[in-house]
Design an enzyme around this catalytic site. Structure first.
Site, short mmCIF file in Angstrom:
data_model
loop_
_atom_site.label_atom_id
_atom_site.label_comp_id
_atom_site.label_asym_id
_atom_site.label_seq_id
_atom_site.Cartn_x
_atom_site.Cartn_y
_atom_site.Cartn_z
CG ASP A 151 -1.87 -1.22 1.18
OD1 ASP A 151 -3.08 -1.03 0.95
OD2 ASP A 151 -1.40 -2.36 1.38
CG HIS A 295 -4.13 -5.93 -1.72
ND1 HIS A 295 -3.08 -5.08 -1.39
CD2 HIS A 295 -5.26 -5.20 -1.55
CE1 HIS A 295 -3.56 -3.90 -1.05
NE2 HIS A 295 -4.89 -3.94 -1.14
CG HIS A 305 -9.81 -3.35 4.52
ND1 HIS A 305 -10.68 -2.83 3.59
CD2 HIS A 305 -8.78 -2.46 4.62
CE1 HIS A 305 -10.19 -1.68 3.14
NE2 HIS A 305 -9.05 -1.43 3.75
CG HIS A 332 -6.99 -4.69 1.71
ND1 HIS A 332 -7.30 -3.66 0.87
CD2 HIS A 332 -8.20 -5.27 2.04
CE1 HIS A 332 -8.62 -3.62 0.68
NE2 HIS A 332 -9.17 -4.57 1.38
#
Length: 443
Positions: A151, A295, A305, A332
């Site tokens: 990221d 990811h 998430h 992520h």
């Protein structure tokens, strides 16, 4: 680059973009730490000069050199040699370009060079124009060191992370998805390529896609990963994969499989079938270490998430477990977290160590909220930073996470890892099944 988007058109599409991205990423239920400003990196040389230069491993003893020119007449050609300014080899390659709404990319060059010698510095020039670049090939034997950053983005935090990375040498850079954060605004892909060129032209960058690489508008633009696949070609053909979204590579006794979180992974899919075959070919007597990169994390105690990698975990976790993958890296979630060895949501000495490292410097900020307790999580912290995996020999590796909030990079977490090849109880063909759950020597 040529034909940039008209700014007024981008502003007209911005509300639709925000609505689409919000629905895709579901990022409304947690608080982010304020990010630092975006860095825009312009191209200041002539149209024929190479920009956004980056290299990647392209099969045994080969390297792929990629770059972009605004001049469409520049040849897809790389001159290279072991002495600065003296090029005794020339390789020809291919080129492509793409359009995205009113944006049209420059000429994207990809040239494969080699065979190359290990642990050797090569000097090279792209297209017969511009500056000379150099890189050092990875070693053929241990030790080898990987930098792992997820990221990344292109903010002042990104620049800080890369500066810390560059202060100490390494062999291969691994990025578990979410590169430019262009999110359909294509000029940000160009800016990102220029920002990372200093590092990505010097050591091989091996990347996989994240959700920010998908880039589509419902109905209007349904061709996903258009920019990513055009710009960041990985060795999928060299590893027998049908897609640039998942592939593998070997380097110095390590096998690394790069998985696609945003393409089909169900049992029977192309990716599942390829991963099963790819892992089945690894000879652990020759290649004692196996790592996986994806990811969306399969294990995550952060409130950001939650559960987004669960369907992929259910589909593919057993494949990795049976192959005795040593470590699984993910991004992520914009924080750092290290888990114990796990299989099927339980501690298991024969499962992989799971590490989330989605804290490279993205524009969205940090995911600050973790669950109160987690028996499987050993260390977690919402700070920007990078990781280093130094594989010392066939049995030992050292993992460290370097927080970059400080003026100097600080090792906030570290652990010694043992290859699962050393834990005999994890290989039922060599020991009695009754011993299969005996605890190993270390993580």
């Amino acid at each position: 680059m040529a034909n940039p988007w008209p700014s007024h058109f981008f502003h007209l599409l911005l509300p639709l973009f925000i609505l689409t991205q919000t629905a895709l990423t579901s990022q409304l239920d947690f608080i982010r730490h304020p990010p630092r400003p975006l860095i825009h990196t312009p191209h200041l040389s002539s149209k024929s000069h190479p920009q956004q230069v980056h290299i990647s491993l392209a099969g045994k003893d080969y390297m792929r050199v990629s770059w972009i020119t605004e001049d469409q007449d520049v040849a897809s050609m790389v001159e290279y040699g072991k002495i600065s300014g003296e090029y005794d080899a020339v390789a020809q390659g291919e080129h492509t370009c793409y359009a995205f709404f009113f944006y049209r990319s420059g000429k994207i060059h990809h040239v494969k060079i080699g065979p190359l010698e290990p642990s050797t510095t090569y000097y090279y020039r792209c297209g017969g124009h511009g500056l000379e670049f150099s890189f050092k090939t990875p070693p053929s034997t241990f030790p080898i060191e990987f930098v792992v950053v997820g990221d990344l983005g292109q903010t002042e935090w990104t620049a800080s992370t890369l500066a810390h990375v560059g202060k100490k040498d390494y062999d291969v850079f691994i990025l578990p998805g979410d590169l430019s954060y262009a999110d359909t605004y294509q000029p940000l892909w160009d800016s990102f390529g220029r920002l990372v060129e200093e590092y990505a032209s010097h050591r091989p960058w091996m990347v996989t896609e994240g959700n920010h690489e998908i880039e589509f508008f419902p109905i209007i633009q349904h061709h996903t990963f258009k920019a990513y696949n055009a710009r960041w070609v990985m060795p999928y053909k060299e590893s027998g994969s049908p897609s640039n979204l998942y592939y593998s590579f070997d380097v110095a006794g390590c096998h690394i499989v790069m998985l696609g979180s945003y393409t089909d992974f169900a049992e029977g899919s192309d990716q599942y079938t390829w991963v099963e075959a790819d892992l089945g070919k690894v000879d652990r007597t020759v290649t004692p270490w196996v790592f996986a990169v994806l990811h969306a994390p399969w294990y995550n105690s952060n409130k950001a998430h939650k559960g987004e990698g669960e369907s992929m975990r259910k589909a593919m976790e057993e494949l990795l477990y049976k192959a005795r993958v040593d470590v699984v890296f993910a991004g992520h979630v914009h924080a750092y977290e290290r888990f114990t060895r796990i299989y099927d949501k339980k501690a298991d000495p024969c499962g992989p160590v799971y590490i989330t490292i989605g804290d490279g410097g993205n524009r969205e900020g940090l995911a600050l909220k973790f669950e109160d307790t987690s028996q499987l999580s050993l260390y977690r912290e919402p700070s920007f930073g990078h990781g280093r995996l130094r594989v010392v020999d066939e049995t030992r590796a050292h993992w460290s996470w370097h927080r970059n909030n400080d003026s100097d990079s600080f090792v906030a977490d570290e652990v010694w890892l043992q290859s699962l090849t050393t834990t005999k109880s994890c290989w039922p063909s060599t020991v009695d099944n009754d011993e299969s759950k005996k605890k190993g020597d270390e993580l």
